[in-house]
Write an enzyme that holds these catalytic residues in place. Sequence first.
Site, PDB file in Angstrom:
ATOM      1  N   LYS A  35      23.768  78.176  54.327  1.00 48.93           N
ATOM      2  CA  LYS A  35      24.140  79.765  55.082  1.00 48.93           C
ATOM      3  C   LYS A  35      24.704  79.821  52.916  1.00 48.93           C
ATOM      4  O   LYS A  35      24.963  78.754  52.063  1.00 48.93           O
ATOM      5  CB  LYS A  35      25.191  79.634  55.124  1.00 48.93           C
ATOM      6  CG  LYS A  35      25.839  78.230  55.545  1.00 48.93           C
ATOM      7  CD  LYS A  35      26.889  77.729  56.548  1.00 48.93           C
ATOM      8  CE  LYS A  35      28.083  76.696  55.680  1.00 48.93           C
ATOM      9  NZ  LYS A  35      29.085  75.891  57.413  1.00 48.93           N
ATOM     10  N   ARG A 134      37.847  77.450  66.670  1.00 47.27           N
ATOM     11  CA  ARG A 134      37.167  78.511  65.883  1.00 47.27           C
ATOM     12  C   ARG A 134      35.871  79.508  66.838  1.00 47.27           C
ATOM     13  O   ARG A 134      36.377  80.377  66.981  1.00 47.27           O
ATOM     14  CB  ARG A 134      36.934  77.720  64.333  1.00 47.27           C
ATOM     15  CG  ARG A 134      36.617  79.072  63.945  1.00 47.27           C
ATOM     16  CD  ARG A 134      36.329  77.931  62.322  1.00 47.27           C
ATOM     17  NE  ARG A 134      34.615  77.198  61.599  1.00 47.27           N
ATOM     18  CZ  ARG A 134      33.773  76.982  61.646  1.00 47.27           C
ATOM     19  NH1 ARG A 134      34.607  76.838  60.506  1.00 47.27           N
ATOM     20  NH2 ARG A 134      32.380  76.459  61.642  1.00 47.27           N
ATOM     21  N   TYR A 258      46.890  82.803  28.099  1.00 42.92           N
ATOM     22  CA  TYR A 258      47.457  83.076  28.217  1.00 42.92           C
ATOM     23  C   TYR A 258      48.869  82.631  28.777  1.00 42.92           C
ATOM     24  O   TYR A 258      48.528  81.461  29.413  1.00 42.92           O
ATOM     25  CB  TYR A 258      46.217  84.267  29.331  1.00 42.92           C
ATOM     26  CG  TYR A 258      45.583  84.736  29.361  1.00 42.92           C
ATOM     27  CD1 TYR A 258      45.963  86.281  28.337  1.00 42.92           C
ATOM     28  CD2 TYR A 258      44.397  84.830  29.354  1.00 42.92           C
ATOM     29  CE1 TYR A 258      45.492  87.480  28.556  1.00 42.92           C
ATOM     30  CE2 TYR A 258      43.269  86.100  29.171  1.00 42.92           C
ATOM     31  CZ  TYR A 258      43.823  86.940  28.897  1.00 42.92           C
ATOM     32  OH  TYR A 258      43.066  88.297  28.457  1.00 42.92           O
ATOM     33  N   MET A 306      39.183  85.805  32.005  1.00 47.53           N
ATOM     34  CA  MET A 306      37.727  86.024  32.707  1.00 47.53           C
ATOM     35  C   MET A 306      36.536  86.091  31.979  1.00 47.53           C
ATOM     36  O   MET A 306      35.495  84.999  32.925  1.00 47.53           O
ATOM     37  CB  MET A 306      37.375  87.369  32.852  1.00 47.53           C
ATOM     38  CG  MET A 306      37.128  87.961  33.486  1.00 47.53           C
ATOM     39  SD  MET A 306      37.083  89.911  33.641  1.00 47.53           S
ATOM     40  CE  MET A 306      38.407  90.221  34.191  1.00 47.53           C
TER      41      MET A 306
END
Length: 364
Positions: A35, A134, A258, A306
Site C-alpha cells: 500500500k 479502528r 534557522y 526545505m
Amino acid sequence: MSRHAEAVIDLAHFRHNYQVAKTYAGSARVLAVIKANGYGHGAIQLAKALPAADAFGVACLDEALELRAAGVTQPILLMAGFFDVAELPAILAHQLDLVIHSCEQVDALLAFRPSAPSANALKLWLKLDSGMRRLGLAPEAFRCAWRRLRACSLVGEVRLMSHLASADVPGDPFVAEQISSFDAATAGIDGLVSLANSAALVALPQARRAWVRPGIMLYGASPFAVPHAIAAELRPVMTLRAKLIATREISAGESVGYGQTWRAGQPSRVGTIAIGYGDGYPRHARSGTPVLVNGRRATLVGRVSMDMLTVDLTAVAAARTGDTAILWGAGLPATEVAAWADTISYELFTGVNRRVEFLYTAGG
Ligand SMILES: *Cc1c(COP(=O)(O)O)cnc(C)c1O
C-alpha cells in the site's frame, strides 16, 4: 536530476526480505503489503520484482488498478475494501479481493446486483475488531455477516482476519487478549485466518495462521521500536542519498541554520547537503541525527531546511563538495534515523516525494 537527491531501490534486497518473511511464515501464505505506493518505494516496480508473491495488499482501488494496468496478475487485496458501491464493477472486472470491515459494507455488497451474473466471483476477507477499535465488525455482527455473505451467490471464499494493535511491543499482554478474543469470536466459523503483520510474523508464533501480511520488514526495516535480532536478517531496500554542496569552517560559539538552534562547542567543519523537508527528509530530526558522508558517520546540526540540511563534518575531515551523503539505507538503518525524529521508518519511507529521483537496481 540536477540536485542528485536520489532514492536507490534495491529490488534484490526486496526479494531477499520476502524470502525472510517466507521462512518465518512456514506453511502460511504471504500477502506482501505494498500500500501507499509500496511504502513509498514504487509499488509497480516492487510487484514486478516479486512474481513469487502469493498476493499483494493495497489500501484502495486506485492502487490496485495501477498494478493491474502494469500487468500484475497475482491476487490483490483491497485492505479497507470498497469505499463506495460504485467501485464494485471495477473490483469484479479486475478480480480484486476485498476486506469487509463494516456492517455498511455488508449491506451494500448484498444489495449490489452486477450487470453480468458472476457466481462466486468475490473473495472476501471478513475483518473482526478484536481490540484495535479502528476497523472490523464486533463479534455478534461478525457471525451474522459471515452467514449472510456465505449465502450470497456473488461471494466465493470468505477468509477471517483481524489486526493486532501492539505486536511491535515485545511482551505486550494485549496481543494475547486480542488473539483469544479472535479465537472465541470465530469458533466454529469456517475460513482461512490472517492475523499477523511483520511484527507478529516475526515474534508471535500463535499469530501465524493460514495467511500472514508483512509490510515493513519487506522494505528491510525492523518492525520493532526496540533493538531486535530481525534487523540483522533484513536488507535495506531504499537508500536515500544526496550531495554535499558546500563546506565551511566555523568558530566555537557560532550557530548554524534557522533559529540558531545549534551552536558549535569547538571550531567545526560544517557541510551543507542538498536534501531537505521539501524532499521528505523529516524536519523534526534533531541535531545529532546520524548522516553518512563518504561512508562515515557525521551528525545533523541545526534545523532541517526545505532544500538542504547541515551536518558537522569535523569527524569526516576529508569530505569535499560533490561527495555523497546517505540519509538512510545502506549502512544507516531508517529505524535509527526515525527515532531521532520521533517517528517510525514507515513515515520516513512514505514521505519521500517526487522531487527525489528513484533509481531501481537489482544489484543485491
Ligand atoms: C499495513 C498493514 C499491514 C502491514 O503492517 P507492517 O507493520 O508494515 O508489517 C498488515 N495488515 C494490515 C491490516 C495493515 O493495514
